[in-house]
Design a protein around this motif. Structure first.
Motif, PDB file in Angstrom:
ATOM      1  N   UNK A 220       2.334  12.123   4.078  1.00 59.43           N
ATOM      2  CA  UNK A 220       3.091  11.005   3.510  1.00 59.43           C
ATOM      3  C   UNK A 220       2.306   9.700   3.547  1.00 59.43           C
ATOM      4  N   UNK A 221       1.570   9.475   4.627  1.00 55.01           N
ATOM      5  CA  UNK A 221       0.796   8.236   4.732  1.00 55.01           C
ATOM      6  C   UNK A 221      -0.257   8.153   3.641  1.00 55.01           C
ATOM      7  N   UNK A 222      -0.981   9.241   3.422  1.00 57.51           N
ATOM      8  CA  UNK A 222      -2.012   9.257   2.381  1.00 57.51           C
ATOM      9  C   UNK A 222      -1.381   9.009   1.014  1.00 57.51           C
ATOM     10  N   UNK A 223      -0.248   9.626   0.755  1.00 59.38           N
ATOM     11  CA  UNK A 223       0.400   9.472  -0.545  1.00 59.38           C
ATOM     12  C   UNK A 223       0.873   8.039  -0.776  1.00 59.38           C
ATOM     13  N   UNK A 224       1.470   7.425   0.241  1.00 57.86           N
ATOM     14  CA  UNK A 224       1.956   6.053   0.078  1.00 57.86           C
ATOM     15  C   UNK A 224       0.792   5.088  -0.129  1.00 57.86           C
TER      16      UNK A 224
END
Length: 420
Positions: A220-224
């Motif tokens: 999720x962090x990479x995507x955001x």
């Protein structure tokens, strides 16, 4: 803050064996980043007179890079940087020279796009390779933040040197020379980095019985962060094209590179300070704060009406670039397994380059339709979008592990138990 307190931590980084060589090789290999996009704009616009076509070709370079670079990084995580990088650099050099030959020889325009796509797709994300080497060499999270800031500064030095160099070569020597110089420098730096085997990150052999590393690289962090970086990239791509068009309208095309260098100069200054500052708050809060600062600063472009005003606005906006890039990279590094780190860092740059693709094309069409001054609306609106995307993703970021202030090291890693 004294010069010694600013530069001391950077000087200590180079006590790491091999760090001077791999960092400098990475800098040379990254010179094409601003040179090829801007060089393609100058080359195609010079041949055809169309900024729309020039922006589309430049955007094709960036788009193909954004799609292919994570795949190169994935291969390097598994097989090592050196062997894969040699193959990529060979294709990169050949396709780049072929692209220039096609444009200058008047080949069918579809071939320009094909060769531009091949050239972009053969260029690995050199910055992620160098950052992965720093992570492998440094155990302390604070020193890794300093190393990431150093590499952000290196990126900005590239943007200080590259645009004026390619603009002067293209306008004062010949349009193809700027693009070709970028290709040659990038290939030389890439082959040099490929030969430095001692500092390559350790290979992690995937275990077929554990979850795919793809999930570690796309959490999720990479995507955001990558989504917010798409909008940041639109700003970068649009500014490149609009500044060239604005300088052309003012009758000083040769100064376009200098104006772009001012943006990078502001970012360079901010990056040096940010890299050694021990700021309060978590990595999440720092990323959100720097995204908001970036979005607000770029709104100053609405007031540009002359070249001197553009220079001042560019420097002020540039002061917010490195912090948002360093904070996002540090956040991603803290939440991704080492086995997938190169790929994860490449995905953040993929977000940037996807944005550059859209920004180049949108700004080229806007310059043709509205004129360069009005076209500054494209990067201004994109910067506002970056703020909205970062804030919208904040709940996902806060569900991850909490990060102690000033350390950059998570209490509990999101990838605990994720291997391969």
């Amino acid at each position: 803050m004294s010069p010694r307190s600013v530069f001391g931590p950077y000087a200590r980084l180079f006590a790491v064996p091999g760090s001077v060589a791999f960092s400098f090789a990475g800098w040379v290999a990254r010179l094409p980043i601003p040179m090829l996009g801007l060089g393609a704009v100058l080359l195609v616009a010079g041949e055809t007179g169309s900024y729309g076509l020039a922006g589309a070709v430049s955007g094709t370079l960036a788009l193909s890079f954004s799609v292919a670079s994570p795949q190169w990084a994935r291969a390097m995580d598994r097989r090592g940087q050196g062997a894969v990088l040699r193959v990529a650099m060979t294709v990169y050099l050949v396709s780049g020279v072929a692209f220039v030959a096609a444009v200058t020889a008047g080949a069918p325009r579809w071939s320009w796009f094909v060769l531009a796509a091949l050239c972009g797709a053969s260029g690995p994300n050199i910055g992620s390779l160098v950052r992965a080497r720093w992570v492998a060499a440094l155990d302390d999270a604070g020193r890794r933040q300093t190393a990431f800031a150093l590499e952000a500064v290196v990126d900005e030095v590239v943007f200080v040197v590259g645009p004026p160099l390619v603009t002067l070569l293209a306008t004062l020597v010949a349009p193809p020379v700027g693009f070709l110089t970028g290709i040659v420098l990038g290939s030389a730096g890439g082959f040099w980095l490929a030969g430095q085997r001692a500092t390559e990150p350790t290979l992690h052999v995937p275990d077929p019985g554990t979850p795919s590393r793809r999930w570690a690289a796309l959490n999720a962090t990479v995507l955001v962060v990558s989504a917010a970086y798409v909008a940041v990239g639109v700003v970068f791509g649009a500014v490149d094209v609009v500044v060239v068009g604005f300088a052309d309208a003012e009758g000083v095309t040769a100064l376009a590179g200098l104006v772009l260098a001012v943006f990078a100069g502001g970012s360079l200054v901010a990056g040096l300070v940010y890299g050694v500052a021990r700021l309060p708050g978590t990595l999440v809060s720092r990323f959100l704060a720097t995204a908001v600062a970036f979005g607000l600063a770029v709104q100053l472009l609405w007031g540009v009406g002359s070249l001197p005003v553009l220079v001042g606005v560019g420097f002020l906006a540039g002061l917010t670039i490195a912090p948002v890039l360093v904070s996002g990279t540090s956040l991603v590094e803290s939440r991704v397994s080492r086995a997938a780190l190169t790929e994860a860092l490449s995905w953040t740059t993929t977000g940037l380059t996807l944005g550059v693709t859209a920004g180049s094309a949108l700004a080229g069409a806007a310059v043709d339709a509205w004129g360069a001054e009005t076209a500054f609306a494209v990067p201004a609106l994109a910067a506002a979008g970056a703020v909205l995307l970062a804030l919208a993703g904040a709940p996902l970021l806060r569900r991850g592990p909490r990060v102690p202030a000033g350390t950059g090291q998570p209490v509990a890693r999101v990838d605990d138990g994720v291997k391969g």
